[in-house]
Design an enzyme around this catalytic site. Structure first.
Site, PDB file in Angstrom:
ATOM      1  N   CYS A   1       0.824  -1.319  -0.012  1.00 61.79           N
ATOM      2  CA  CYS A   1       0.108   0.088   0.034  1.00 61.79           C
ATOM      3  C   CYS A   1       0.792   1.360   0.245  1.00 61.79           C
ATOM      4  O   CYS A   1       0.684   2.252  -0.822  1.00 61.79           O
ATOM      5  CB  CYS A   1      -0.966   0.061   1.177  1.00 61.79           C
ATOM      6  SG  CYS A   1      -1.997   1.298   1.352  1.00 61.79           S
ATOM      7  N   CYS A   2       1.882   1.218   0.746  1.00 60.37           N
ATOM      8  CA  CYS A   2       2.924   2.325   0.868  1.00 60.37           C
ATOM      9  C   CYS A   2       3.597   2.718  -0.336  1.00 60.37           C
ATOM     10  O   CYS A   2       3.609   3.832  -0.933  1.00 60.37           O
ATOM     11  CB  CYS A   2       3.879   2.367   1.883  1.00 60.37           C
ATOM     12  SG  CYS A   2       3.049   2.362   3.794  1.00 60.37           S
TER      13      CYS A   2
ATOM     14  N   CYS B   1      -0.741   8.621   7.158  1.00 58.46           N
ATOM     15  CA  CYS B   1      -2.319   8.399   6.785  1.00 58.46           C
ATOM     16  C   CYS B   1      -3.035   8.080   7.787  1.00 58.46           C
ATOM     17  O   CYS B   1      -2.709   7.530   8.801  1.00 58.46           O
ATOM     18  CB  CYS B   1      -2.165   7.177   5.706  1.00 58.46           C
ATOM     19  SG  CYS B   1      -1.381   7.283   4.096  1.00 58.46           S
TER      20      CYS B   1
ATOM     21  N   CYS C   1      -3.154   4.759   9.608  1.00 54.84           N
ATOM     22  CA  CYS C   1      -1.773   3.946  10.051  1.00 54.84           C
ATOM     23  C   CYS C   1      -1.370   5.045  10.962  1.00 54.84           C
ATOM     24  O   CYS C   1      -0.196   4.827  11.197  1.00 54.84           O
ATOM     25  CB  CYS C   1      -0.903   3.827   8.706  1.00 54.84           C
ATOM     26  SG  CYS C   1      -1.885   2.856   7.655  1.00 54.84           S
TER      27      CYS C   1
ATOM     28  N   CYS D   1       8.412   3.409   5.314  1.00 53.99           N
ATOM     29  CA  CYS D   1       7.386   3.264   4.388  1.00 53.99           C
ATOM     30  C   CYS D   1       8.107   2.771   3.012  1.00 53.99           C
ATOM     31  O   CYS D   1       7.360   2.672   2.010  1.00 53.99           O
ATOM     32  CB  CYS D   1       6.368   4.380   4.157  1.00 53.99           C
ATOM     33  SG  CYS D   1       7.223   5.810   3.780  1.00 53.99           S
TER      34      CYS D   1
END
Length: 227
Positions: A113-114, A196, A199, A223
């Site tokens: 995702c990162c 985010c 997170c 990340c």
């Protein structure tokens, strides 16, 4: 690199960025996430009217308070900054195949995702850049304590300049206060390192500054932007 490092010795952050902007005209960029460190650097760049390009990454999952700070910063300095989003097709594929919260399930999923939301857009933003200015500080995490003000990013083939690498947290806060620099109101609620929304959490007194990032993981809290 040695020649540049030598030239930067003894210079304050503004003078150092002036030198780099002159040495690499049109090829110096600063990436801001609108954290406290980044607000200090942006203030320096705009206050000194340095020819440094400023951009940010909008992952699509940011806090509303971060967007509020973007607006406040634009209004304060009467300046604009570039905004880079993730590739639509990659985000759509990720959510279709794994859902919106796959990052909680494994470190691999979180890094995926990162990568989609941060690393790929960053690499796009850094195309043609010779010097990447960042808000890294040695105090932020263990793996940043060995960094120098000037680093060579082998993967991206560019210099990375960290003007606040040796600044303490108190020095940073003092600058924000004395220069009346706008900052994210989440910092007043125990959020030190803000990323985010899904997170990031506030930290408890005595916790490490980055304990609130990916708090469900025990591994290295990065990340992929800086290693």
């Amino acid at each position: 690199m040695e020649n540049i490092s030598t030239a930067l010795e003894g210079l304050d952050p503004i003078a150092a960025m002036q030198y780099l902007a002159a040495a690499f005209p049109g090829a110096v960029a600063f990436s801001t996430s609108f954290g406290q460190e980044d607000q200090v650097i942006a203030d320096m760049i705009w206050r000194a009217n340095l020819p440094v390009r400023i951009f940010t990454l909008d992952t699509g999952r940011l806090f509303q308070e971060t967007y509020d700070l973007m607006d406040l910063t634009r209004a304060r300095y009467k300046k604009t900054f570039e905004v880079y989003f993730p590739e639509t097709a990659s985000v759509e594929k990720l959510l279709q195949e794994k859902g919106p919260n796959s990052f909680y399930e494994s470190v691999e999923n979180r890094k995926e995702c990162c990568n989609i939301r941060k690393v790929v857009p960053l690499n796009r933003a850094l195309q043609g850049v010779k010097v990447w200015i960042t808000g890294l500080r040695a105090e932020q995490s263990e793996n940043r304590q060995t960094l120098h003000a000037l680093e060579w990013d082998e993967q991206r083939q560019l210099y990375k300049y960290n003007p606040l690498i040796n600044w303490s947290y108190d020095e940073m806060i003092n600058y924000l206060q004395t220069q009346n620099v706008p900052y994210n109101k989440l910092h007043d609620k125990g959020f030190i390192s803000i990323g985010c929304a899904p997170c990031t959490r506030a930290i408890e007194p005595g916790e490490h500054p980055r304990a609130g990032r990916w708090w469900w993981e025990l591994s290295k809290k990065e990340c992929g932007l800086h290693g």
